[in-house]
Scaffold this active site. Structure first.
Site, PDB file in Angstrom:
ATOM      1  N   GLU A  99     -32.277  77.556 -26.280  1.00  0.00           N
ATOM      2  CA  GLU A  99     -33.461  78.366 -26.522  1.00  0.00           C
ATOM      3  C   GLU A  99     -34.340  78.467 -25.282  1.00  0.00           C
ATOM      4  O   GLU A  99     -34.421  77.531 -24.491  1.00  0.00           O
ATOM      5  CB  GLU A  99     -34.273  77.764 -27.673  1.00  0.00           C
ATOM      6  CG  GLU A  99     -33.516  77.866 -28.989  1.00  0.00           C
ATOM      7  CD  GLU A  99     -34.260  77.294 -30.189  1.00  0.00           C
ATOM      8  OE1 GLU A  99     -34.055  77.823 -31.284  1.00  0.00           O
ATOM      9  OE2 GLU A  99     -35.026  76.334 -30.045  1.00  0.00           O
ATOM     10  N   CYS A 146     -40.563  79.079 -20.717  1.00  0.00           N
ATOM     11  CA  CYS A 146     -40.101  77.695 -20.843  1.00  0.00           C
ATOM     12  C   CYS A 146     -38.572  77.721 -20.931  1.00  0.00           C
ATOM     13  O   CYS A 146     -38.003  78.341 -21.824  1.00  0.00           O
ATOM     14  CB  CYS A 146     -40.742  77.091 -22.096  1.00  0.00           C
ATOM     15  SG  CYS A 146     -40.220  75.411 -22.412  1.00  0.00           S
ATOM     16  N   CYS A 182     -29.771  66.598 -25.414  1.00  0.00           N
ATOM     17  CA  CYS A 182     -30.401  65.687 -24.457  1.00  0.00           C
ATOM     18  C   CYS A 182     -29.894  64.278 -24.707  1.00  0.00           C
ATOM     19  O   CYS A 182     -29.664  63.900 -25.852  1.00  0.00           O
ATOM     20  CB  CYS A 182     -31.919  65.731 -24.635  1.00  0.00           C
ATOM     21  SG  CYS A 182     -32.831  64.845 -23.357  1.00  0.00           S
ATOM     22  N   CYS A 201     -35.791  60.452 -27.058  1.00  0.00           N
ATOM     23  CA  CYS A 201     -37.212  60.158 -27.279  1.00  0.00           C
ATOM     24  C   CYS A 201     -37.469  60.277 -28.784  1.00  0.00           C
ATOM     25  O   CYS A 201     -37.011  61.224 -29.427  1.00  0.00           O
ATOM     26  CB  CYS A 201     -38.098  61.127 -26.493  1.00  0.00           C
ATOM     27  SG  CYS A 201     -37.834  61.004 -24.715  1.00  0.00           S
ATOM     28  N   CYS A 222     -38.978  63.642 -30.517  1.00  0.00           N
ATOM     29  CA  CYS A 222     -38.504  64.951 -30.056  1.00  0.00           C
ATOM     30  C   CYS A 222     -37.308  65.416 -30.881  1.00  0.00           C
ATOM     31  O   CYS A 222     -36.362  64.655 -31.101  1.00  0.00           O
ATOM     32  CB  CYS A 222     -38.117  64.856 -28.582  1.00  0.00           C
ATOM     33  SG  CYS A 222     -37.467  66.405 -27.920  1.00  0.00           S
ATOM     34  N   GLY A 239     -33.470  69.418 -22.995  1.00  0.00           N
ATOM     35  CA  GLY A 239     -32.753  68.669 -21.968  1.00  0.00           C
ATOM     36  C   GLY A 239     -33.646  68.003 -20.949  1.00  0.00           C
ATOM     37  O   GLY A 239     -34.856  68.242 -20.902  1.00  0.00           O
ATOM     38  N   GLU A 240     -33.039  67.128 -20.161  1.00  0.00           N
ATOM     39  CA  GLU A 240     -33.757  66.450 -19.076  1.00  0.00           C
ATOM     40  C   GLU A 240     -33.286  67.082 -17.764  1.00  0.00           C
ATOM     41  O   GLU A 240     -32.165  66.839 -17.321  1.00  0.00           O
ATOM     42  CB  GLU A 240     -33.441  64.949 -19.111  1.00  0.00           C
ATOM     43  CG  GLU A 240     -33.887  64.169 -17.897  1.00  0.00           C
ATOM     44  CD  GLU A 240     -35.338  64.419 -17.456  1.00  0.00           C
ATOM     45  OE1 GLU A 240     -36.256  64.306 -18.284  1.00  0.00           O
ATOM     46  OE2 GLU A 240     -35.532  64.749 -16.265  1.00  0.00           O
ATOM     47  N   SER A 277     -40.487  69.336 -15.624  1.00  0.00           N
ATOM     48  CA  SER A 277     -41.000  68.232 -16.432  1.00  0.00           C
ATOM     49  C   SER A 277     -39.895  67.214 -16.652  1.00  0.00           C
ATOM     50  O   SER A 277     -38.780  67.571 -17.042  1.00  0.00           O
ATOM     51  CB  SER A 277     -41.493  68.771 -17.779  1.00  0.00           C
ATOM     52  OG  SER A 277     -41.921  67.703 -18.600  1.00  0.00           O
ATOM     53  N   SER A 314     -43.529  63.205 -18.551  1.00  0.00           N
ATOM     54  CA  SER A 314     -43.815  62.908 -19.948  1.00  0.00           C
ATOM     55  C   SER A 314     -44.139  61.426 -20.079  1.00  0.00           C
ATOM     56  O   SER A 314     -43.242  60.602 -20.173  1.00  0.00           O
ATOM     57  CB  SER A 314     -42.592  63.253 -20.810  1.00  0.00           C
ATOM     58  OG  SER A 314     -42.369  64.645 -20.742  1.00  0.00           O
ATOM     59  N   LEU A 315     -45.416  61.098 -20.072  1.00  0.00           N
ATOM     60  CA  LEU A 315     -45.816  59.687 -20.063  1.00  0.00           C
ATOM     61  C   LEU A 315     -45.931  59.139 -21.494  1.00  0.00           C
ATOM     62  O   LEU A 315     -45.261  58.181 -21.847  1.00  0.00           O
ATOM     63  CB  LEU A 315     -47.134  59.541 -19.294  1.00  0.00           C
ATOM     64  CG  LEU A 315     -47.537  58.118 -18.928  1.00  0.00           C
ATOM     65  CD1 LEU A 315     -46.497  57.442 -18.062  1.00  0.00           C
ATOM     66  CD2 LEU A 315     -48.890  58.106 -18.200  1.00  0.00           C
ATOM     67  N   HIS A 316     -46.793  59.706 -22.281  1.00  0.00           N
ATOM     68  CA  HIS A 316     -46.895  59.441 -23.720  1.00  0.00           C
ATOM     69  C   HIS A 316     -47.375  58.055 -24.141  1.00  0.00           C
ATOM     70  O   HIS A 316     -47.630  57.820 -25.322  1.00  0.00           O
ATOM     71  CB  HIS A 316     -45.571  59.730 -24.448  1.00  0.00           C
ATOM     72  CG  HIS A 316     -45.052  61.109 -24.224  1.00  0.00           C
ATOM     73  ND1 HIS A 316     -45.851  62.214 -24.248  1.00  0.00           N
ATOM     74  CD2 HIS A 316     -43.801  61.567 -23.950  1.00  0.00           C
ATOM     75  CE1 HIS A 316     -45.120  63.299 -24.011  1.00  0.00           C
ATOM     76  NE2 HIS A 316     -43.883  62.937 -23.816  1.00  0.00           N
ATOM     77  N   ASN A 367     -45.912  68.122 -32.525  1.00  0.00           N
ATOM     78  CA  ASN A 367     -45.369  69.182 -33.376  1.00  0.00           C
ATOM     79  C   ASN A 367     -44.314  68.602 -34.291  1.00  0.00           C
ATOM     80  O   ASN A 367     -43.284  68.136 -33.823  1.00  0.00           O
ATOM     81  CB  ASN A 367     -44.751  70.287 -32.506  1.00  0.00           C
ATOM     82  CG  ASN A 367     -45.819  71.000 -31.710  1.00  0.00           C
ATOM     83  OD1 ASN A 367     -46.794  71.495 -32.260  1.00  0.00           O
ATOM     84  ND2 ASN A 367     -45.661  71.010 -30.400  1.00  0.00           N
ATOM     85  N   CYS A 407     -43.525  72.802 -28.334  1.00  0.00           N
ATOM     86  CA  CYS A 407     -42.941  71.665 -27.608  1.00  0.00           C
ATOM     87  C   CYS A 407     -42.212  70.737 -28.564  1.00  0.00           C
ATOM     88  O   CYS A 407     -42.763  70.345 -29.584  1.00  0.00           O
ATOM     89  CB  CYS A 407     -44.018  70.793 -26.975  1.00  0.00           C
ATOM     90  SG  CYS A 407     -45.072  71.634 -25.857  1.00  0.00           S
TER      91      CYS A 407
HETATM   92  N1  SAH Z   1     -36.940  65.973 -20.726  1.00  0.00           N
HETATM   93  C1  SAH Z   1     -38.088  66.578 -20.087  1.00  0.00           C
HETATM   94  C2  SAH Z   1     -38.238  67.994 -20.476  1.00  0.00           C
HETATM   95  C3  SAH Z   1     -38.653  68.229 -21.903  1.00  0.00           C
HETATM   96  S1  SAH Z   1     -40.209  68.916 -21.797  1.00  0.00           S
HETATM   97  C4  SAH Z   1     -39.311  65.734 -20.356  1.00  0.00           C
HETATM   98  O1  SAH Z   1     -39.205  64.779 -21.110  1.00  0.00           O
HETATM   99  O2  SAH Z   1     -40.360  65.981 -19.776  1.00  0.00           O
HETATM  100  C5  SAH Z   1     -40.796  68.941 -23.381  1.00  0.00           C
HETATM  101  C6  SAH Z   1     -42.163  68.292 -23.492  1.00  0.00           C
HETATM  102  O3  SAH Z   1     -42.515  68.301 -24.881  1.00  0.00           O
HETATM  103  C7  SAH Z   1     -42.116  66.838 -23.070  1.00  0.00           C
HETATM  104  O4  SAH Z   1     -43.353  66.418 -22.547  1.00  0.00           O
HETATM  105  C8  SAH Z   1     -41.874  66.179 -24.395  1.00  0.00           C
HETATM  106  O5  SAH Z   1     -42.187  64.827 -24.356  1.00  0.00           O
HETATM  107  C9  SAH Z   1     -42.748  66.983 -25.316  1.00  0.00           C
HETATM  108  N2  SAH Z   1     -42.375  66.876 -26.718  1.00  0.00           N
HETATM  109  C10 SAH Z   1     -41.164  66.540 -27.207  1.00  0.00           C
HETATM  110  N3  SAH Z   1     -41.192  66.521 -28.554  1.00  0.00           N
HETATM  111  C11 SAH Z   1     -42.435  66.872 -28.910  1.00  0.00           C
HETATM  112  C12 SAH Z   1     -43.069  67.080 -30.171  1.00  0.00           C
HETATM  113  N4  SAH Z   1     -42.413  66.928 -31.312  1.00  0.00           N
HETATM  114  N5  SAH Z   1     -44.364  67.461 -30.169  1.00  0.00           N
HETATM  115  C13 SAH Z   1     -45.019  67.658 -29.021  1.00  0.00           C
HETATM  116  N6  SAH Z   1     -44.481  67.478 -27.801  1.00  0.00           N
HETATM  117  C14 SAH Z   1     -43.194  67.092 -27.742  1.00  0.00           C
END
Ligand code: SAH
Length: 367
Positions: A95, A108, A115, A119, A122, A168-169, A200, A222-224, A298, A341
């Site tokens: 997508e 995007c 992937c 995580c 995700c 994907g990463e 990212s 993507s720190l989180h 999301n 996202c």
């Molecule tokens: N693998 C890369 C690229 C993915 S980018 C990365 O991790 O950065 C997608 C972004 O959306 C990342 O910051 C990811 O952590 C975030 N994301 C993934 N699942 C999500 C969700 N359910 N709700 C909001 N953000 C999410």
């Protein structure tokens, strides 16, 4: 008689095209000419490339193609964002999402089918990993979106920004992603500035160093979570590359200049969204040229997480803001078409590759 292999020209950046033509006794300017047809004019048929001699066009017909995925679905959200489900040659689907805003239009783009990183919040992770996308499959997402939006060389530039934030990463598909980003930046490709192309990553530390040397586009991480214990749980890759190493790689990436790394932080109710987390986050980012992007979670089917309430997100934002960190809260776009996202799912033909993901889990666990 051996058949000449057919090259998909979308797999080649300018350098690759120069070599391709040199190998066929053609001048190097053909590379930029071809790119301008393909990316500038959106032409995928050699027959329409009118400033190229008939002889060369025939030669190209025999040894090359411009092969694009098929559009399996094209959905338009109420808020104007648009998602394409693209079917690749092997039947897998990926997508790409377009997000129009007042000042810019962001595409995007996905880098892999599925992937490996797993995580916990995700939905792409749910699918496991299938395979890397080719350079052609990555750049084709831009081509298809540009065509669908009606972008032309002298008309408005609908796609002003590209983010490698789809499925994907990207840093685990390094060569193809870097080559595709080269085409995004090339004057004969999409001519975007490095500032307007963002990669990212979940934090593949050694590849961040390489990227700085090869194609130093804007970096998002993507720190989180502000501490390793929590981040290990949310982003299992953290067990291999913990926060300290990751932040050092980020400092090195931007160097002394004025650039900043964007840190993405998904707001998960009761998990990583307390005042304490916010203060801790501000502390760990001290000395790192940083911007923070808060992303309201999301949801997707069967997830154990919930989105933080708006008041909590506001409070979290305030604490970071007061600590002097430029912070924005990303508005959710396209959730009525599952384009937000973390909701990109695509579809797989072959699910046996789940094994690859499990293997990485073992590796990550070992170090
Ligand atoms: N693998 C890369 C690229 C993915 S980018 C990365 O991790 O950065 C997608 C972004 O959306 C990342 O910051 C990811 O952590 C975030 N994301 C993934 N699942 C999500 C969700 N359910 N709700 C909001 N953000 C999410």
């Amino acid at each position: 008689m051996t058949e000449t292999p057919i090259t998909n020209l979308l797999d080649l950046d300018r350098e690759g095209l120069v070599e391709f033509f040199a190998g066929r006794g053609e001048k190097s300017f053909r590379a930029s000419q071809l790119m301008q047809w393909i990316y500038g004019h959106g032409v995928s048929d050699f027959g329409a490339m009118t400033n190229i001699s008939k002889g060369l066009r025939n030669k190209l017909q025999d040894c090359a193609v411009i092969r694009l995925p098929e559009i399996a679905a094209d959905s338009l959200s109420e808020d104007g964002s648009r998602k394409w489900l693209l079917r690749l040659e092997d039947g897998n689907c990926i997508e790409a999402v377009y997000i129009p805003e007042a000042e810019r239009g962001t595409l995007c783009v996905s880098s892999q089918v599925g992937c490996v990183l797993n995580c916990s919040f995700c939905s792409t992770a749910r699918q496991g990993f299938n395979r890397n996308l080719t350079t052609g499959e990555i750049i084709a997402q831009v081509w298809i979106a540009a065509q669908a939006l009606g972008q032309t060389l002298d008309g408005p530039r609908y796609i002003s920004n590209i983010v490698m934030m789809g499925m994907g990463e990207p840093l685990l598909n390094y060569d193809n992603v870097v080559r595709a980003m080269g085409i995004m930046l090339d004057d004969f490709g999409y001519g975007l500035s490095k500032r307007r192309v963002t990669l990212s990553t979940a934090g593949v530390v050694p590849a961040i160093g390489r990227l700085q040397a090869d194609c130093d586009v804007s970096l998002a991480v993507s720190l989180h979570a502000p501490d390793d214990l929590l981040r290990n749980e949310l982003v299992p890759l953290n067990r291999k590359y913990p926060i300290r190493e990751l932040l050092q790689a980020c400092r090195d990436y931007v160097g002394e200049g004025r650039r900043r790394v964007t840190f993405e932080y998904v707001m998960l109710d009761g998990v990583n969204d307390s005042d304490r987390h916010a203060r801790q986050l501000a502390r760990v980012l001290e000395g790192v040229p940083a911007k923070i992007n808060l992303i309201p979670f999301n949801p997707f089917p069967d997830t154990r997480y919930k989105r933080s309430p708006d008041a909590r997100i506001d409070r979290f934002f305030e604490i970071l803001n007061r600590a002097g960190i430029v912070t924005i809260t990303r508005r959710t776009r396209g959730d009525d078409i599952d384009a937000a996202c973390g909701q990109l799912a695509g579809q797989f033909m072959d699910r046996t590759r789940r094994r690859a993901r499990n293997q990485l889990k073992v590796e990550v666990g070992r170090t």
